[in-house]
Design a protein around this motif. Sequence first.
Motif, short mmCIF file in Angstrom:
data_model
loop_
_atom_site.label_atom_id
_atom_site.label_comp_id
_atom_site.label_asym_id
_atom_site.label_seq_id
_atom_site.Cartn_x
_atom_site.Cartn_y
_atom_site.Cartn_z
N ASP A 2 -41.06 -82.26 54.30
CA ASP A 2 -40.07 -81.82 53.44
C ASP A 2 -39.86 -82.62 52.09
N ARG A 3 -39.45 -81.99 50.84
CA ARG A 3 -39.08 -82.61 49.74
C ARG A 3 -38.11 -81.91 49.30
N LEU A 4 -37.49 -82.74 47.97
CA LEU A 4 -36.40 -82.11 47.28
C LEU A 4 -36.72 -81.76 45.95
N PHE A 5 -36.38 -80.53 45.37
CA PHE A 5 -36.80 -80.22 44.18
C PHE A 5 -35.35 -79.94 43.18
N ALA A 6 -35.48 -79.70 42.12
CA ALA A 6 -34.52 -78.94 41.17
C ALA A 6 -33.15 -80.03 41.44
N ASN A 7 -33.44 -81.29 41.18
CA ASN A 7 -32.35 -82.33 41.30
C ASN A 7 -31.69 -82.46 42.49
N GLY A 8 -32.55 -82.22 43.82
CA GLY A 8 -32.37 -82.44 45.04
C GLY A 8 -31.36 -81.22 45.78
N THR A 9 -31.27 -80.32 44.93
CA THR A 9 -30.66 -79.15 45.43
C THR A 9 -31.53 -78.17 46.40
N VAL A 10 -32.80 -78.15 46.23
CA VAL A 10 -33.74 -77.42 46.93
C VAL A 10 -34.60 -78.02 47.79
N ASN A 11 -34.37 -77.79 49.14
CA ASN A 11 -35.40 -78.31 50.19
C ASN A 11 -36.39 -77.32 50.54
N ALA A 12 -37.76 -78.20 50.59
CA ALA A 12 -38.68 -77.35 50.63
C ALA A 12 -39.92 -78.05 51.48
#
Length: 264
Positions: A2-12
């Motif tokens: 898992d990684r966080l995107f959009a300033n840490g708001t979206v987990n993927a």
Amino acid sequence: MDRLFANGTVNAAQFGEGPPLFLFHSLLSDRASFDAIVPDLSKSFRVIVPELPGFGRSQAVTGGLAAVADRMAEAVKDAAPAKDAIVLGNGYGGFVALQMAIRHPGIASKFVLADCGAAFSEPGREAFRNMAAASRAKGLAAITDVAMRRLFAPDFQAAHPDLMADRRAAFLRTDLDVFCAACDALASLDLRPELGKVKSPVLVLVGEHDEATPPPMSHELASLLPQAHLEIIPGCAHVPQLQSPELFLDVIGDFLPATFSAPA
């Protein structure tokens, strides 16, 4: 991983290497609904499978479907700044992807919109209003049977009890407020006047037996988009990538870059 995107708001979750391919899940399911197709796709793509806002470890947003689409646009720009991404959305994920394509032109090179549309009929709108009202009054357990019926035909459910137990459990983990807000948004949605803004090529898919977003919705969507092609997936309902993964991959294969080869 898992990684966080959009300033840490979206987990993927991310799998493989290559051009970025995003998979947006449906409202009645979760990102695991793509598990059957990720292994093949990750041989040719960097497959990014986010939890949509309010699901799993992704932060919820307020402001309806437009706000959800804007948040996911941030995630796509963060993960694929070269604007070479392909975005595939199923069900609710398809509506999010379509709204994103309208509000953020050029954000992706191609879209695959599976089992969605631009607007629901009045009976379709009423179904969302009823699901929201029942779940607010009695909780998600009160509408689980209805939710599963919208995802899978009864004969498929009967033939796959383990899968259905998994899908029921996934649905019951959904945040009640997020679910109801999504139902409210879909009950009032009408994107038809804005479809001309979508300039990217689009593959529109729908399961032949989809009762949640029936085939006429996909016919209408494909007819109103500037660059769209429609494919009907035989024998499938609302989540064809889970019901018949090899057939689903075969149908999208010609639309994806030539580097991808669908399993024989």
